[in-house]
Every structure is written in C-alpha cells, then in structure tokens.
Design an enzyme around this catalytic site. Sequence first.
Site, short mmCIF file in Angstrom:
data_model
loop_
_atom_site.label_atom_id
_atom_site.label_comp_id
_atom_site.label_asym_id
_atom_site.label_seq_id
_atom_site.Cartn_x
_atom_site.Cartn_y
_atom_site.Cartn_z
CD GLU C 61 34.19 -23.63 5.19
OE1 GLU C 61 34.59 -22.71 4.44
OE2 GLU C 61 34.71 -23.86 6.30
CG HIS C 130 32.44 -21.46 16.84
ND1 HIS C 130 32.79 -20.26 16.30
CD2 HIS C 130 33.42 -22.31 16.46
CE1 HIS C 130 33.93 -20.37 15.63
NE2 HIS C 130 34.33 -21.62 15.71
C1 LIG Z 1 34.51 -20.80 7.75
C2 LIG Z 1 35.24 -21.59 8.76
N1 LIG Z 1 35.58 -22.85 8.48
C3 LIG Z 1 36.22 -23.60 9.40
C4 LIG Z 1 36.53 -23.08 10.62
C5 LIG Z 1 37.24 -23.94 11.65
N2 LIG Z 1 38.59 -23.43 11.90
C6 LIG Z 1 38.86 -22.61 12.93
S1 LIG Z 1 40.44 -22.09 12.94
C7 LIG Z 1 40.81 -23.05 11.60
C8 LIG Z 1 42.19 -23.12 11.05
C9 LIG Z 1 42.56 -21.88 10.40
O1 LIG Z 1 43.86 -21.99 9.94
P1 LIG Z 1 44.68 -20.69 9.67
O2 LIG Z 1 43.83 -19.71 8.91
O3 LIG Z 1 45.93 -21.10 9.03
O4 LIG Z 1 44.94 -20.04 11.11
P2 LIG Z 1 45.75 -20.67 12.31
O5 LIG Z 1 44.78 -21.33 13.20
O6 LIG Z 1 46.75 -21.61 11.76
O7 LIG Z 1 46.36 -19.50 12.98
C10 LIG Z 1 39.68 -23.70 11.13
C11 LIG Z 1 39.66 -24.58 9.95
C12 LIG Z 1 36.16 -21.77 10.88
N3 LIG Z 1 36.40 -21.18 12.04
N4 LIG Z 1 35.51 -21.05 9.95
#
Ligand SMILES: Cc1ncc(C[n+]2csc(CCOP(=O)(O)OP(=O)(O)O)c2C)c(N)n1
Lengths: 342, 342, 353, 353
Positions: C61, C130
């Site tokens: 971000e 959130h």
């Molecule tokens: C700072 C931030 N940006 C965006 C999000 C939205 N978000 C929640 S889970 C996620 C995906 C994360 O991917 P990964 O780290 O690969 O974990 P996975 O869900 O695949 O286990 C996102 C983008 C967030 N929670 N926090």
Amino acid sequence: MGQAGFIAPGDFGPEDHGLSGSGAPAASDAQSIYRHMLRIRLVEERIGDRYAEQEMRCPTHLCIGQEAPPAAVCAHLRPQDLVFSNHRSHGHYLAKGGDLDAMIAELYGKATGCADGKGGSQHLIDLDAGFMGSAPILASTISVGVGAAWAAKLDGLDQVSAIFFGDGATEEGTFHEAMNWAAVAKLPVIFVCENNLYSVHSDMPVRQPPRAVAALGTAHGMPGARVDGNDADAVWAVAKTAMKRAVAGDGPSIIECMTYRWREHCGPNEDTALGYRSQEEFDAWAAHDPLIVGRGRVAASVITTMTDQINAEIDLAFDRAIQAPFPDARELTTHIFPGATA
Amino acid sequence: MGQAGFIAPGDFGPEDHGLSGSGAPAASDAQSIYRHMLRIRLVEERIGDRYAEQEMRCPTHLCIGQEAPPAAVCAHLRPQDLVFSNHRSHGHYLAKGGDLDAMIAELYGKATGCADGKGGSQHLIDLDAGFMGSAPILASTISVGVGAAWAAKLDGLDQVSAIFFGDGATEEGTFHEAMNWAAVAKLPVIFVCENNLYSVHSDMPVRQPPRAVAALGTAHGMPGARVDGNDADAVWAVAKTAMKRAVAGDGPSIIECMTYRWREHCGPNEDTALGYRSQEEFDAWAAHDPLIVGRGRVAASVITTMTDQINAEIDLAFDRAIQAPFPDARELTTHIFPGATA
Amino acid sequence: MTREIKYFQAIQEATDQAMAADKDVLLMGLGVPGPTGVFGTTKGLQEKYGPDRVFDMPSSENAMTGVALGAATRGKRPIMVHMRVDFAVLSLEPIVNQAAKWHYMYGGRMKAPLVIRMIIGRGWGQGPQHSQSLQAWFAHTPGLKVVMPARPYDMKGMLLAAVQDDAPVIILEHRWLYNLTGPVPEHAYTAPLDGAAVIREGTDVTIAAASLMTIEAMKAADVLAEMGVSAEVLDLRSVAPIDALTLNASLAKTGRLVAADTGHAECGVAAEILAIAGESAFKSLRAAPRRVALPPIPSPTTPALADLYFPGARQIAQEALATLGRDDSVPEDPLPEGRRWRDTPDPSFTGPY
Amino acid sequence: MTREIKYFQAIQEATDQAMAADKDVLLMGLGVPGPTGVFGTTKGLQEKYGPDRVFDMPSSENAMTGVALGAATRGKRPIMVHMRVDFAVLSLEPIVNQAAKWHYMYGGRMKAPLVIRMIIGRGWGQGPQHSQSLQAWFAHTPGLKVVMPARPYDMKGMLLAAVQDDAPVIILEHRWLYNLTGPVPEHAYTAPLDGAAVIREGTDVTIAAASLMTIEAMKAADVLAEMGVSAEVLDLRSVAPIDALTLNASLAKTGRLVAADTGHAECGVAAEILAIAGESAFKSLRAAPRRVALPPIPSPTTPALADLYFPGARQIAQEALATLGRDDSVPEDPLPEGRRWRDTPDPSFTGPY
Ligand SMILES: Cc1ncc(C[n+]2csc(CCOP(=O)(O)OP(=O)(O)O)c2C)c(N)n1
Ligand SMILES: Cc1ncc(C[n+]2csc(CCOP(=O)(O)OP(=O)(O)O)c2C)c(N)n1
Ligand SMILES: [Mg+2]
Ligand SMILES: [Mg+2]
C-alpha cells in the site's frame, strides 16, 4: 555509542550481482563528468562557506565527497529522462542540469527559488531539466520515481527514471515494495544507492546485515552492482549497462556506489570530532577524493579554467539570490490546491 | 482478469538458499504431526459445514489444504516457544496447542471465546499455549514476533518465535524491515511463509518477480529454503535446522512452504467457479493433499481412531460454544485500557 | 424519470465513464481486476480498458501510493482502491507527507491528481482492524480534498469530479451504502466536491451528517417527525472542506445541532462541525450541540457488542430530542422477523464480507 | 528551592531514572546512542545501560514499532523516539491498528506498555515534512494515551508515569520547548497522564492550550493583563483524554474560550476543545469560542512565510479580545535587535536543526 570503526575505500570492493559494467567514457565525456563533479564540489563548498551567515535558513545536506554518482549516472541521462532525489539532493539537481540560480535562491528562501522558497534545500525541483523533485522523508521518492517510469511505459515513451537514495533509505520497507513492483512491471528505472557508510551518525552494522545493498536486487528480480562510488568511470560503466537495459525495455537495475560524506550529516561543518567516525577513516576517504580519482583524464589547465568559470557562475548565483526579494505574504495562501489561486 | 493458469504441486520444486533439511521425524513424531493435520482439517471442515447457519458472524479464513506447515513447524516448538499468526490462523493456533473450545466460542462471538468474543476468527490468542495472537492486517504481526524474540534474547531465555504469514504478506515493506532487523540482531526467529500461490484472487506474476520467497532470506542476511509445503516431512526437516539455528543463537531463518488453499479466500465455499484459478490446478493440488502425502507413516486404523476422537472433541467444542452466553453489555467498555476497568 | 441504480453501480459507472473519457485515467488496487471486482465497483473494467489501465497490485500500500503519485506527476489520473480504510493506514506517508503537499511545497510546479477510494467496513464481525472510519485524519491534512458521498447520485458525480480535479481527493465509501438505490442519470456529470446539501428541510433541529450517517439521519428525521419534531438534514458530502455557510444558514433557522459521523468523536468530523458552529454560528445556537459518533473504544467483533457499539437513527433522534430539552426516549427499531442482530445492512448480506 | 533544569534535561533525567528503576525499560530510536543523543535527551544512556537496552535502529519506523510492541507483550517497556513526528507517520499501522487495540481486541489478555516520543519540529526552514504536529490523529484513536507536556516538571513526571503505564502512551514534545527552564525535583516522581492544570488564574477568558501553545498562552495572558483583560490559562497536559471537568470549571468562571494548539484546526485538538465546551459547558459560554491553530496550509520553508504561518501569543491575545467583543489589535512583539526572523526559539539556535 560504540567505538568508531575504520573502513577504507577499498574495503567493500566491487561486487557483480548480475550487472556488469561496459566500457569507459570517451575523453570528452570524462571531461564533462569531471566538470559536473567539480561544479557540484564548488557549489557545495560555497554553501558551506556562507552557511554560517545564517541567511540560508533551512536544513542543508551537503554532498561533498559524493560527487561521482550523480555526475556519472546523469552522464547517461537524456533531457527527457527523469531524476528523483532525497535530502542530499544538490548533486543530483546540478548533474541533471537543474538551474543553479534557482537552487541558490531556494536555499535563501527567495521568491526566485526553484520552489518559490517554499521548499528549501530539501525540496529542490526543476521540471525543465527533468529533475522531478527531492524530499527528505527517507525512501519516499523512490516509489514516486517508479510511478513516473510506469507512466512513461504506459505512454510508450523512451524515458528512464534514475532514483538516488542513501544506504539508510534501503532500510525503509517502501524501498523494497518499490523495487518489487518495478521488477514485476519491468520498468525503465535505475536505482542508485549512494552508500556512504552512515545514516546520520549510525554505521552499517547496527542497521543492516553484512551483505551488499546491490544484492537486494537479486531478491527483487533485478541485476545489481556494487562499485567504487568515488570512481566516476566505474559508476559510469555500470550505469551504462543499466541504462541500456532500461531503454531496451529489459527492466530495472540497482547500482550501489560506495562513497563517503565529508561534512556533517546536515550542515556545513566537518564532524569527526563527534567521534562516530574516525579521523583515519575520514582521511583515507579524503585521499580517495573523486576529484583526485578522476583527475587523470582531464588536463590540469582545463581544470583551472573550469574552476574559474564555475566560480564566476557561483558568484553570480549567490549575488542574485541575495538580491532577490522574499516571497510576498500572499504567497502563503497560494498553491494550496491546483487551480484554486493564481 | 487474465486467463487462470495451471501450477502443479511440483512446479516450484525445493530450493536451498542456505538452509538444508536434516533427517525425518521419528514414527511417533510423524504420527503426532499427522494427528495435528487431521485435527486442523476436521475442525476447519466443521466450521465450513456450519458457517452457513450464520451463527459464526465474523470473517473466517479456512486453511484446508495447508495443514502441513503449522503441524510440522510446531512439532519442533516447545511450550515456551511462541507463535505469531495472520488472518489464516486456525491451523497455527491449533498446532501450537491453542484451546479448541475457546477458539470455537470465539468464532461464535461468545464470552467464553479466547478473546471474550471481541476478536473473532481473525484475532485468536492463547497465551498459555504460547500462541501470541493473530491479526489480519497483512504482515503486521511479523515485526511483533521479531520483537518478542528480541525480548527473549535480552532476557537470555531459550525461546524461539515462529512467525507464520502468506506469500502476499511478503509484499509488505514491514516484512522486509522485520527480516532485516532480525538478522542484524541475530534473533531466534523462524519465518514461515505459506505460499499458496494466491493473495485473495491474485496470482503471483502480477505481484512478485519470478524468484522464491525463500531467496529473500539471502538478501536479508539469513538462510532460507523453499520446500513442498504439503509434505510434512519436508517442512519438518528444514524447520529442524531452522530451530537448531535459533536455539544455538545463530539467528533467524526463512522457510517457504509451497501449498494450496482449497476453499475460497474468506468463507466456507469452494471457489474455482470464480475463474481466477482453474479446476485442473485445484484437482492437482487436491490430489497432493497433505493428509494423503503424510498417510504412509500412520496406520489406517490409527487414523480411524484419531478421526473419531477428534470428531468427538469437535462436537463438544461446538456444543459448548453454542450454549455459551454472549458477552454482557458491560464488556463493551471493559479492557480499553489495562487496569482501568476490571 | 431518472433511472435508479445502486451505490456500488454508481461507482462502477462513474469509473467506466471516466476511463472512457480520458485515457490517462488508471484504476489500481488489490483485487481490482479480480472476479468480484471490489464488491462490484471495478467489475468488467479490465476487460474493457485492458491490463495496462486496470490492474492488480502487490500488497504494498505504501509504495503503490507513491507509484500512483509518480504517475500522477506525469499526467496520469490514477484511481486507487482500498478494500478497507484500515489497509490504507500503511499509505499515510505518501498521502499526507507527499501527495497532499507536493503542489504547495514545489511552489505550484507539481500536481498530484490522484483519487484514493477507501471503503469503511462494518458488521459481520469486521472487528477492530476492518471497520475504522478515519476521515478525520485526512480532513486534518491540508492539501487533500475529502469526500463522503451518501447517495448514488453524489457518488457518481463526485467520483467523476474527483478524477477531473488536479488535487489529491480521498473518497470514503461506507460498505453499508453499497446496496442503497437512488436516481442516477446515465450520462457523465460532475457534482461539486465542496458543498453540503440540505436534503430534508426542517425547523427545529439541524442534523449534519455524512456518508452512512446521512442515511441514518433521514431515518431519524422520520422518527422525530412522528414525535412532533421537525428536523433538517444536512448532508455534508464533503468533510474537507466542510461547507460552513450552508451549516450556518441551517442553524440560523433551527438553532439546534446534532452532528453525526461514522468515526470517533474525539478530534473527529463531528468535533469539527461543533467547532464551526461554536465559532461562526454561536448566536444562532439555542441549545448545546450534540455529537453522535463512535465511542472511544476499538470496534468489537462479536455482534453482541458490535450492536451496542455503532450508533444509528435512534441515537441521532435521541440527541435531537435532547437539544429540545426533551428526555422521552426514542424506541429502538424492532428487528425484522428472524433477525437477531443488527450487524448487517440488510438480509441479503450473509457474510463473510 | 527546587533545582531548575531545561526541558530536554528533564527528558534525559526521567529516562535515566526509569531505566535505573526497572531493567525492563528499553530505549530505542534513530540516533539514540549517537553523539548528539537526540538533542541531548538520550545522552550518556547507552554508556550507562549498555547497548542491549539503549540502541540505534535501522530506518524502519514501521517494523521497529512492531518490534517494540512485541517486546512490550513480553514484559519489556520500550521507549521509542522519533526525531520528527513526520517520520512516525510510517509507523501508524503498528501504533493505531495494533498497539492501541491489542488490549481490547484480545479481551484484556495482552498489554502493550510502550512509550513513543515524537518531536514536533519548527523553524529554520523545517518546512512541510519536518514540522507537522499530528497529535489529533493519535487523540482520535481509542486505546492510546496522548500527552503534550509544556513544562520541564510535567515532562519529567509524565514520562516516568508513561513508562509505568500499561497502555501505549504517545508523548509529543515540541522542539521549541527543549531549552525552556523550570523547577524539577531531582528524585523520580510521576505526574498524572490525564489531568489539565490551571497555571494562571483569571476571570475574563479561558485559554486552553498544550505544549508550546501553553507557553504562548502565558505570554498572551501577560499582554492581555496590560490591556485590562484577566486571562485564565489552562495547560491541558494531556490531549487524550482531555480533562473536560477542569475546562468546564474554568468556563463556568470566565464564560469565554480560546483554544490554542500547535496542529491544524480542522478536526484538531482545538476543535475537540470547542466541541467539549459546546456540548458540556454551553450554558457557561457567553461568546463564541475561538481557535488558534495552524492554517490549512502545508508548512512553508522560507522564513518569510513561516513567520506568517505559525501563530503565537499575539494571535491568542487577539482572539481572546475578540471573545470580549473588542477589536483593538494586539501589537506584534518587536524583534530583538539584530534578529530579522522569528524562525528560531531563541538566538542560541543557529541551525541547521
Ligand atoms: C495491509 C492489508 N492489505 C490488504 C489486506 C486484504 N487481504 C486480506 S488477506 C489478503 C491476501 C493475503 O494473501 P497471503 O498473504 O498470500 O495469505 P493467504 O490468504 O493466501 O493465506 C489480502 C490482500 C489486508 N488484510 N491487509
Ligand atoms: C522516514 C525518515 N526517518 C528518519 C529520517 C531522519 N533522517 C534524515 S537523513 C537520515 C539518514 C539517511 O541516511 P542515508 O539514507 O544513508 O543518506 P545519507 O544522509 O547518508 O546521504 C535520517 C535517518 C527521515 N528523514 N525520514
Ligand atoms: Mg548514508
Ligand atoms: Mg497466499
């Protein structure tokens, strides 16, 4: 505070992390690079000499000792290319062709300054020269430079962004984020790290593990090189490859230039008395002066002429800056929002 | 949205970035790891089954398909060791010995929840088990885990922090900052990246250059390994080395576990119909189920007994959670500041 | 008769029209080109405008905001989307230190025409990380325009205006507005970024609100009407700047003020409204003004506490009565048959997001 | 008679005493062990307490705050120092999303006893990115205690109290206070983190201020006294919480209010003070309350504009007169011989910092 260490110019030798240098500048180019270094040096020294008069009332970070990276990298940049800079910006501004009068006036806080006096030394800008701005929040302009390269790519422009930053800035997360995305989007960016061994008064071991900053390139999907940052030819050679990559659409590169700051972090004075770095270390680097290293390729008489010309130019810039008016009170409320006030 | 790709379980094979595996778990350990994986699976499936009742009213990220990394890494952790987790936290919580009743109650928003219902699925905690908390802001608990390791080091404790995060989290700058400092301070940390190829619906090529996450270790002065994250033995072997390093004071390591999420990013359903990943890809990974891969080392009859025992335990946890009271209205204003209200 | 569409559709349509009109408009953010298209607001746009102009990004971000700024300085007009305000907290440095200040600090030589959309979460256990509503931080920052449209018409028009504006504009969109319907012309139009609107006239008390609280204020006005109170509802639309003239004109009429905001009270938008009223409409005020805002507590996850946490029409009406010196209590809206909690905007919302 | 020391010395002494009393207290930040010791506030402490407890850090404000939080959850009491508030903007995620909320969101099971010191810059061309005063952001965040001591006595006592407190405490220190002198006992003592103090009694108007503005308010009170106005000066000391009781008691006496803050007005601390007064002291108010705060403009670098940008005693006095319906103008303090600008707190300050 620990014991001040001793790192000599050769201690962090060149490392090739996928970016090798190619060739050496032609004689005329070498002379032009030298002239840029000398000009930066003389401007910075003059600022240092006059700073105590207390008329340049803004935090000022001199780059004496670090003239080679801006001069040698910008030697490859064309008018349409862009430079983004940090707090230690004077060299980058001048090497990219930023207007000297407007810079000095900016330091004096004058209406004729390159940012109308609103920015000061930490916020130089000269859009005509492709110098896109400097800002002192560490690493903050790195992503901005990447964004400019992205715009250029979208528009199909033949335009490269060179982004200058210090070793300390590589500790900021946004640097890694920006590198990552520049690699993903294969952008025409040259990341230039001026590693002067210190972040203010802090040496490397308390801040980073023992590995080259250039090695971070590999982690972020781009080639890198660590070079002697006081040897303009060495910087020039890897910058040439980086530039070729950028122009060819092959994506970004990172260049780490090992160099050394002569003056205090911020301000005009020498500072070995503070004890965070040793006089021996300072002396070793002072002997490895980029102006000495680069001298072999320029005739002494030419250097003398250059010096005189540049000094005359600097005299004039200071005279003009000192005579220029301060911004009018109305300027306070001007340019808060684009288009809102004249 | 581009065309959904196809990445098979073996496509990103093991890579040794300075961290090699050592040995394989003894039979009893293998059985215990298998039991953990099975238990995580059954708990997650039950949550998935009952989620549609709309009584677990919080965002819930199931880790079905990703049971091996928590089970195999936590197999090395001792009671005094610590785990830090992210949004997809159930497996980490359970593998570290977090209380099942309190977790299910937390999902139901009950007063008996592990966070009194105030946290929900995204904020599990069980300090008695050394499960130090989970939080859904990507990468945010990584530095916190590093800080806990730092406290342990300062106190001379024999205590390791294992920090779990996804591939997406490695794009956050704070991840790099935390890695850097863990290396500088040589802290007892195991960084565990569960690379399931996706961040929500986004695949790797739009987010990262083609290099292993484990390769970032080298950049940050620590060894790393990429392993088959659906093979508990493979994870166990590198985690063993990482653990040895941490305990010996040799500093942090990073383990990248290639794995796959079976359900939608958040919620109980399958989601290949969305089109961001292909059914073929899903099927290939489903066939490479960690519970199938790990089955060779546990007798079928033992698995049957385990399943029954675990299901009974889960039945009870859900019954208790459903019967438990919601937090009292007074709880709204309780625990805003430590010590301020009871 | 004007066509009616939903708030989220208004966003999608405005973006579509902005991109059609100007090829420099870009759209970026986590999940932007994904199958769910940020709750429908970006749906179909990558297909239409291609992956160069509409694209996903790494979870970075901070730097990606700098990237947007950099592109903006080169003539692009990026629209950046954050699924939650809470994630955008990571990008405050480039927004506040940089984008907000570049025009001024470079003496007008730089422009940063970027639009940052941030979605305010609530309900279904969004919990502490959130469901923050941090408009006050942005409104506190000179150089930013900060808007919170409540209705589909404004949403479309203000998004189109934001894209055309040369300043950085922050748009905060409350997730609970997404399914609300309203008249929205099909053609591209702009709505001003800086004016409040009286959306219901009244004589006894002014309710100044923005975003979801505007909707709650309208419900409160209905309740109050039944209780014999004529409430004027002022939809702020913009929280930076706040339209003091319109506010003061309303106060001149009613003499009473309730400020309702989706954020916290302390140093919040509701505080700013009271401060403006105190400073510039003191003579109009006939009773102590009141705030309806989040209590100084992190957002709890369980619906049992979340239902107590978020104020709505009832609290607004109650405070309005208080300005009239009445202490009769406003009854809670009964829950519809079969619903136990108030943690979703409508029954179509079945989690998890 | 109590010994007099400077504000920066009070910080150093409090830190020293806190570290001597509790081995879990740690001190970290860029330049903390360096030769200049964060303007003297951390000087000598690494020598005394060793590099394990007093140490430098990488320029990683975000993660290092998380590190401090992690250590705090394991029983440590870190004090983190930022040379400028502007740098701490990079650490809002761990401060606001995490540290502020961990106690609540984990049902009281977690504690985050960390202290974050942030220095507000001003003068000598600090400009747009080195002179922000963002206390309002923190005061807007539940779970944080936010203090702005104005005087050496409070600084020492509140820092010691902050270190002992189990909640995260943000201390904002204005750089221009550093050389001010005041009586400070030598022994370790605590001062409450949550109460305002009437530091000058008066009957006509209440000036509520914090940090540097408290000092300016005292000067303004002198000026006002000469103009026949009796001003009461309230030093807020804490901006979260704000001591409404003391404020209202003062307003009950004076009926007039000027709120002075080092930050911006919009959604700022001054707005909060006016909001509190409007809500809870409406009957006391006899005139429109006024704010003295930064204008909605980024901070300009040149002294020619910076001198116009920062308000001080004169503006406070002017606004105080306005609450009394007076429109005579308060004269500007003449500059001492040989000084052209007001961009340094005193002549000993010769740049660059
Ligand atoms: C700072 C931030 N940006 C965006 C999000 C939205 N978000 C929640 S889970 C996620 C995906 C994360 O991917 P990964 O780290 O690969 O974990 P996975 O869900 O695949 O286990 C996102 C983008 C967030 N929670 N926090
Ligand atoms: C985010 C942020 N943190 C801290 C600072 C304070 N600061 C200014 S310059 C500097 C040192 C930077 O070191 P480096 O990047 O190596 O550049 P150098 O000064 O050595 O050229 C620091 C820490 C800052 N400006 N921004
Ligand atoms: Mg450096
Ligand atoms: Mg993933």
